[in-house]
Structure formats: structure tokens, C-alpha cells
Write a protein that holds these residues in place. Structure first.
Motif, PDB file in Angstrom:
ATOM      1  N   ALA A   2      43.886 104.340  37.218  1.00 26.92           N
ATOM      2  CA  ALA A   2      43.520 104.885  35.910  1.00 26.92           C
ATOM      3  C   ALA A   2      43.197 106.369  36.007  1.00 26.92           C
ATOM      4  N   GLU A   3      42.491 106.767  37.087  1.00 30.57           N
ATOM      5  CA  GLU A   3      42.167 108.178  37.263  1.00 30.57           C
ATOM      6  C   GLU A   3      43.441 108.997  37.440  1.00 30.57           C
ATOM      7  N   LEU A   4      44.389 108.468  38.170  1.00 29.21           N
ATOM      8  CA  LEU A   4      45.653 109.156  38.399  1.00 29.21           C
ATOM      9  C   LEU A   4      46.424 109.311  37.098  1.00 29.21           C
ATOM     10  N   THR A   5      46.406 108.265  36.246  1.00 31.47           N
ATOM     11  CA  THR A   5      47.091 108.318  34.953  1.00 31.47           C
ATOM     12  C   THR A   5      46.518 109.433  34.094  1.00 31.47           C
ATOM     13  N   THR A   6      45.199 109.589  34.123  1.00 33.58           N
ATOM     14  CA  THR A   6      44.562 110.650  33.345  1.00 33.58           C
ATOM     15  C   THR A   6      44.986 112.023  33.849  1.00 33.58           C
ATOM     16  N   LEU A   7      45.107 112.176  35.149  1.00 29.81           N
ATOM     17  CA  LEU A   7      45.429 113.464  35.748  1.00 29.81           C
ATOM     18  C   LEU A   7      46.882 113.871  35.528  1.00 29.81           C
ATOM     19  N   ILE A   8      47.825 112.942  35.722  1.00 30.24           N
ATOM     20  CA  ILE A   8      49.222 113.355  35.684  1.00 30.24           C
ATOM     21  C   ILE A   8      50.041 112.721  34.570  1.00 30.24           C
ATOM     22  N   GLY A   9      49.499 111.731  33.871  1.00 27.81           N
ATOM     23  CA  GLY A   9      50.206 111.138  32.738  1.00 27.81           C
ATOM     24  C   GLY A   9      50.841 109.800  33.081  1.00 27.81           C
ATOM     25  N   PRO A  10      50.942 108.886  32.090  1.00 22.79           N
ATOM     26  CA  PRO A  10      51.444 107.536  32.342  1.00 22.79           C
ATOM     27  C   PRO A  10      52.903 107.494  32.791  1.00 22.79           C
ATOM     28  N   ASP A  11      53.753 108.363  32.260  1.00 25.63           N
ATOM     29  CA  ASP A  11      55.159 108.369  32.674  1.00 25.63           C
ATOM     30  C   ASP A  11      55.292 108.756  34.142  1.00 25.63           C
ATOM     31  N   ASP A  12      54.441 109.686  34.573  1.00 27.34           N
ATOM     32  CA  ASP A  12      54.484 110.115  35.960  1.00 27.34           C
ATOM     33  C   ASP A  12      54.032 109.007  36.904  1.00 27.34           C
ATOM     34  N   VAL A  13      53.071 108.186  36.456  1.00 29.04           N
ATOM     35  CA  VAL A  13      52.613 107.068  37.276  1.00 29.04           C
ATOM     36  C   VAL A  13      53.753 106.074  37.454  1.00 29.04           C
ATOM     37  N   THR A  14      54.541 105.873  36.405  1.00 27.48           N
ATOM     38  CA  THR A  14      55.715 104.995  36.521  1.00 27.48           C
ATOM     39  C   THR A  14      56.660 105.526  37.587  1.00 27.48           C
ATOM     40  N   ASP A  15      56.898 106.851  37.591  1.00 22.34           N
ATOM     41  CA  ASP A  15      57.738 107.459  38.628  1.00 22.34           C
ATOM     42  C   ASP A  15      57.165 107.199  40.016  1.00 22.34           C
ATOM     43  N   LEU A  16      55.840 107.314  40.136  1.00 26.40           N
ATOM     44  CA  LEU A  16      55.206 107.097  41.429  1.00 26.40           C
ATOM     45  C   LEU A  16      55.390 105.657  41.898  1.00 26.40           C
ATOM     46  N   LYS A  17      55.290 104.715  40.971  1.00 30.21           N
ATOM     47  CA  LYS A  17      55.459 103.306  41.328  1.00 30.21           C
ATOM     48  C   LYS A  17      56.897 103.025  41.752  1.00 30.21           C
ATOM     49  N   GLN A  21      58.027 107.624  47.699  1.00 36.45           N
ATOM     50  CA  GLN A  21      58.089 108.934  48.323  1.00 36.45           C
ATOM     51  C   GLN A  21      57.524 110.024  47.416  1.00 36.45           C
ATOM     52  N   VAL A  22      57.494 109.780  46.125  1.00 35.18           N
ATOM     53  CA  VAL A  22      57.006 110.767  45.169  1.00 35.18           C
ATOM     54  C   VAL A  22      55.491 110.618  45.071  1.00 35.18           C
ATOM     55  N   THR A  23      54.785 111.655  45.479  1.00 37.85           N
ATOM     56  CA  THR A  23      53.325 111.621  45.462  1.00 37.85           C
ATOM     57  C   THR A  23      52.806 112.329  44.215  1.00 37.85           C
ATOM     58  N   ALA A  24      51.527 112.178  43.965  1.00 37.27           N
ATOM     59  CA  ALA A  24      50.896 112.874  42.837  1.00 37.27           C
ATOM     60  C   ALA A  24      51.055 114.388  43.005  1.00 37.27           C
ATOM     61  N   GLU A  25      51.010 114.871  44.241  1.00 40.54           N
ATOM     62  CA  GLU A  25      51.183 116.309  44.476  1.00 40.54           C
ATOM     63  C   GLU A  25      52.600 116.760  44.141  1.00 40.54           C
ATOM     64  N   THR A  26      53.572 115.903  44.433  1.00 38.00           N
ATOM     65  CA  THR A  26      54.956 116.230  44.092  1.00 38.00           C
ATOM     66  C   THR A  26      55.110 116.312  42.575  1.00 38.00           C
ATOM     67  N   VAL A  27      54.513 115.372  41.873  1.00 36.97           N
ATOM     68  CA  VAL A  27      54.570 115.380  40.409  1.00 36.97           C
ATOM     69  C   VAL A  27      53.888 116.636  39.868  1.00 36.97           C
ATOM     70  N   ALA A  28      52.740 116.989  40.432  1.00 42.36           N
ATOM     71  CA  ALA A  28      52.029 118.197  39.994  1.00 42.36           C
ATOM     72  C   ALA A  28      52.871 119.441  40.241  1.00 42.36           C
ATOM     73  N   LEU A  29      53.519 119.496  41.395  1.00 43.16           N
ATOM     74  CA  LEU A  29      54.376 120.637  41.727  1.00 43.16           C
ATOM     75  C   LEU A  29      55.559 120.731  40.768  1.00 43.16           C
ATOM     76  N   ARG A  30      56.155 119.592  40.435  1.00 43.11           N
ATOM     77  CA  ARG A  30      57.239 119.573  39.452  1.00 43.11           C
ATOM     78  C   ARG A  30      56.767 120.145  38.116  1.00 43.11           C
ATOM     79  N   LYS A  31      55.564 119.750  37.708  1.00 46.77           N
ATOM     80  CA  LYS A  31      55.026 120.216  36.424  1.00 46.77           C
ATOM     81  C   LYS A  31      54.764 121.727  36.433  1.00 46.77           C
ATOM     82  N   VAL A  32      54.214 122.227  37.541  1.00 49.90           N
ATOM     83  CA  VAL A  32      53.966 123.673  37.644  1.00 49.90           C
ATOM     84  C   VAL A  32      55.288 124.425  37.539  1.00 49.90           C
ATOM     85  N   GLN A  33      56.274 123.994  38.292  1.00 45.94           N
ATOM     86  CA  GLN A  33      57.579 124.670  38.226  1.00 45.94           C
ATOM     87  C   GLN A  33      58.181 124.560  36.832  1.00 45.94           C
TER      88      GLN A  33
END
Length: 190
Positions: A2-17, A21-33
Motif C-alpha cells: 500500500a505504501e508503494l502504491t501511494t508513492l509510485i501509483g497503482p499502474d506502476d505497482v501492476t508493472d512491478l508485479k 526485474q522492474v523495481t520501484a527505483e526503475t519506475v521512479a527513474l522512468r517518471k523523472v525522465q
């Protein structure tokens, strides 16, 4: 989760599941770029990368300070040595940790790097050390103006994860504080 969903968003959590190989940091980096990697920002990040490579720009500023401020030449030289020490410490940690740079297909690598090791960011390390040490000599608060832009530039260029730049900044700050203590002791003996 739940904490992760708040930080990066529900769609991103689906990607992680779906892709372990895709970590929360990878998702964050994608968003920054995705948000910041526009031509003007990338151009500025390239310039910052070149300036910070091997701490060369920060060491040059230390040399100029030593030449211009004769009364405190020794302090400028010591501060520049602290920046060099911070950079060397980051290289040593990189060689021990051996974390590879981001290789996600959705992350663009927009600059060359001298190694494929990511943790910690040497640019963040030397920039933080320079901001703390040179800020102390100039009486200016340089850290807020210099460190966050350098940290973000490394993410925009796709060569570091968020934890790389945070760890680099912490390491640079620690080396700078040790260097400042040394400078204070030396000044008190004189």
C-alpha cells in the motif's frame, strides 16, 4: 504494498508485479525522465555532467579560490583535497558495491560514463563536498543551489537510480564534514 502504491501509483505497482526485474527505483527513474528529459534540460544536464566528471570542475574552482584568496590559500587547497577525497571515496564504494547502471529498455542513457558502476553517484558525492567546503569558505549556502540540480541531472541522463544520488550526496557531506573539522583544528593550532 500500500505504501508503494501511494508513492509510485497503482499502474506502476501492476508493472512491478508483472516484471520482477522492474523495481520501484526503475519506475521512479522512468517518471523523472518522462517529466524532465526535454532538450533544454538534457543539454544543461550534459554540461553539468562534463563539469562534474572526475570532480574536475570542482577541483578547478578550488584552484581558482587558492590563487585568488591568498590569506586562506591553505584552506582552499585543503577544501579541494576534501573534494578529491570525496570523489575517491565514491570510486572505492562503487568498486565494492558493484551495482550496475540502469539498463531498463524504457530508460534512455543520454551520456557516456567512465564505468558501468552506479552506486554511489560520484557526481553527487563531489558536488556535495564542494558545496559544503567552498560554501564554508565563501560564507554562502551553496548546497541547496548546487546539490539538487546535480542529483536530478544524473537521473535525467539515465545513468543513476535515486538511491545512487542520495547515497553519493550523503557520502560527499560526510567527507566534507571530516575535512571541515580538520581545517578547524589546523586553524586553531595556528
Amino acid at each position: 504494498m500500500a505504501e508503494l502504491t501511494t508513492l509510485i501509483g497503482p499502474d506502476d505497482v501492476t508493472d512491478l508485479k508483472q516484471d520482477e526485474q522492474v523495481t520501484a527505483e526503475t519506475v521512479a527513474l522512468r517518471k523523472v525522465q518522462g517529466a524532465l528529459a526535454k532538450p533544454a534540460v538534457v543539454k544543461t544536464a550534459h554540461a553539468m555532467s562534463l563539469f562534474g566528471e572526475h570532480a574536475a570542475g570542482w577541483l578547478a574552482i578550488g584552484a581558482v579560490g587558492a590563487l585568488a584568496d591568498r590569506k586562506r590559500r591553505g584552506e582552499w587547497v585543503t577544501a579541494a583535497a576534501g573534494v578529491a577525497a570525496a570523489h575517491a571515496a565514491s570510486i572505492a564504494v562503487k568498486r565494492v558495491v558493484r551495482r550496475p547502471r540502469p539498463k531498463d529498455p524504457e530508460i534512455q542513457v543520454l551520456v557516456g560514463t567512465p564505468s558501468q558502476l552506479s552506486f554511489p553517484s560520484s557526481h553527487a558525492t563531489s558536488t556535495t563536498a564542494a558545496a559544503v567546503l567552498y560554501g564554508g569558505l565563501t560564507g554562502k549556502k551553496l548546497t541547496p543551489a548546487l546539490v539538487p540540480p546535480m542529483m536530478v541531472s544524473r537521473l535525467v541522463l539515465g545513468v543513476h537510480y535515486p538511491s545512487d544520488v542520495v547515497a553519493g550526496s550523503v557520502l560527499g557531506g560526510a567527507v566534507a564534514l571530516v575535512t571541515r573539522r580538520f581545517m578547524r583544528r589546523r586553524r586553531n593550532r595556528a
